[in-house]
Design an enzyme around this catalytic site. Structure first.
Site, short mmCIF file in Angstrom:
data_model
loop_
_atom_site.label_atom_id
_atom_site.label_comp_id
_atom_site.label_asym_id
_atom_site.label_seq_id
_atom_site.Cartn_x
_atom_site.Cartn_y
_atom_site.Cartn_z
N ASN A 237 -93.18 26.91 11.42
CA ASN A 237 -92.19 28.05 10.63
C ASN A 237 -91.43 27.62 10.04
O ASN A 237 -90.52 27.30 11.22
CB ASN A 237 -92.56 28.60 11.42
CG ASN A 237 -91.77 30.88 10.60
OD1 ASN A 237 -91.72 30.52 9.65
ND2 ASN A 237 -91.79 31.41 11.74
N LYS B 247 -89.01 29.35 8.92
CA LYS B 247 -87.51 30.48 9.25
C LYS B 247 -87.50 30.39 7.29
O LYS B 247 -87.33 29.98 6.69
CB LYS B 247 -87.33 30.45 10.19
CG LYS B 247 -87.93 30.52 11.61
CD LYS B 247 -87.23 30.81 12.84
CE LYS B 247 -88.63 30.80 14.41
NZ LYS B 247 -88.27 31.39 15.22
N HIS C 253 -94.24 37.98 13.25
CA HIS C 253 -93.55 37.21 13.73
C HIS C 253 -92.39 38.02 14.82
O HIS C 253 -91.52 38.98 14.25
CB HIS C 253 -92.97 36.23 12.93
CG HIS C 253 -91.80 35.60 14.21
ND1 HIS C 253 -90.89 34.91 13.89
CD2 HIS C 253 -92.74 34.06 13.86
CE1 HIS C 253 -91.16 34.50 15.36
NE2 HIS C 253 -91.08 33.34 14.67
N GLU D 279 -89.21 37.98 14.94
CA GLU D 279 -87.93 37.99 14.49
C GLU D 279 -88.55 39.07 13.53
O GLU D 279 -87.65 40.45 13.45
CB GLU D 279 -87.56 36.78 13.53
CG GLU D 279 -87.09 36.01 14.87
CD GLU D 279 -87.06 34.76 14.33
OE1 GLU D 279 -86.81 33.59 14.72
OE2 GLU D 279 -87.96 34.13 12.38
N GLU E 210 -96.50 34.75 21.49
CA GLU E 210 -95.20 33.65 21.28
C GLU E 210 -94.03 34.24 22.54
O GLU E 210 -93.96 35.47 22.42
CB GLU E 210 -93.54 33.58 19.57
CG GLU E 210 -94.76 32.67 18.89
CD GLU E 210 -94.61 32.79 17.56
OE1 GLU E 210 -93.88 31.70 17.08
OE2 GLU E 210 -94.13 33.42 17.37
N GLY F 175 -86.05 29.62 20.28
CA GLY F 175 -85.04 29.38 19.47
C GLY F 175 -84.05 29.18 20.39
O GLY F 175 -82.56 28.52 20.05
N SER G 185 -90.01 27.15 21.14
CA SER G 185 -89.25 25.53 21.71
C SER G 185 -89.66 24.55 22.27
O SER G 185 -90.17 24.57 22.82
CB SER G 185 -88.47 26.60 22.49
OG SER G 185 -87.15 27.30 22.38
#
Length: 248
Positions: free
Chosen positions: A10, A12, A94, A96, A165, A171, A211
């Site tokens: 991904n 992003k 996701h 985010e 996730e 991140g 990560s």
């Protein structure tokens, strides 16, 4: 169980044409494990460009889409548009999208429903925040998010990959230990067996995302209920090849 390992990259909101060309050139030159399905999540503006230069053994995913075929939805893209340029995958739900853009379980389910109906394959993301993990409600959160997807997926489970996730590990450099990751994957699979079917539980691929790097991918990939990775920052680097080949 014969589940094919699947590694998503991904990107992003990263990359320009020069960097993208370098990334794809590196993947073309690499010897990627043929037993691993690779799917790259590309910023919408570069989907057609990547599709034009990527080798056939690598799939392409949009990072998001809307829940309708067309209409007055400024800035959105539809599954029909994604399909029109020859792309077969989309990433939905996701963390985010959930935390920054406020997408609810219901909205994500509606998107998943329309994407599958339109013929796309879906990487559907689920996972808990640090606060939720520390409160001991990881299972509750993951089950709730997955439950919302069940009617949207219907009989299309073969076109869905679930991506677990832990939001606190995205991140941040923090990673769930292989033991932590395996436990939630196994727990989710058991829940799916009870709430969907044993066949779905045994066949659905569940990725780990949070990560993932070349240094931890091999140990994570050895866990019996982890069927791949959804990789963020490392997918922009040469080490992505080592992550793809982690189970070789």
């Amino acid at each position: 169980m014969g589940r094919k390992f699947v590694v998503g990259g991904n990107w992003k909101m990263n990359g320009d044409k020069n960097q993208i060309f370098e990334i794809i050139s590196n993947l073309k030159e690499a010897s990627l494990d043929s037993n691993v399905e690779v799917v790259l999540g590309i910023p919408a503006i570069y989907l057609a460009y990547v599709k034009s230069i990527v080798p056939d053994n690598i799939g392409i995913a949009a990072q998001n889409c809307w829940k309708a075929e067309k209409g007055a939805f400024t800035g959105e893209i539809s599954p029909a548009m994604i399909k029109d340029i020859g792309v077969d995958w989309v990433i939905l739900g996701h963390s985010e999208r959930r935390t920054i853009f406020g997408e609810t379980d219901e909205l994500i389910a509606a998107k998943v429903d329309h994407a599958l109906e339109s013929g796309l394959k879906v990487i559907a993301c689920i996972g808990e925040t640090l606060e939720e993990r520390e409160s001991g409600i990881t299972d509750q959160v993951v089950f709730k998010q997955t439950k919302a997807l069940i009617p949207a997926i219907g009989n299309n489970w073969n076109n869905v990959v679930l991506a677990y996730e832990p939001v606190w590990a995205i991140g941040t450099g923090k990673t769930a230990t292989p033991k932590q990751a395996q436990e939630i994957h196994a727990t989710l699979r058991k829940w799916l067996s009870t709430n969907v079917s044993e066949d779905v539980a045994n066949s659905i691929r569940i990725q780990y995302g949070g990560s993932v790097t070349a240094s931890n991918a091999r140990e994570l990939g050895a866990c019996p209920d982890i069927d791949g990775f959804l990789v963020g920052g490392a997918s922009l680097k040469p080490e992505f090849v080592d992550i793809v080949n982690a189970t070789k």
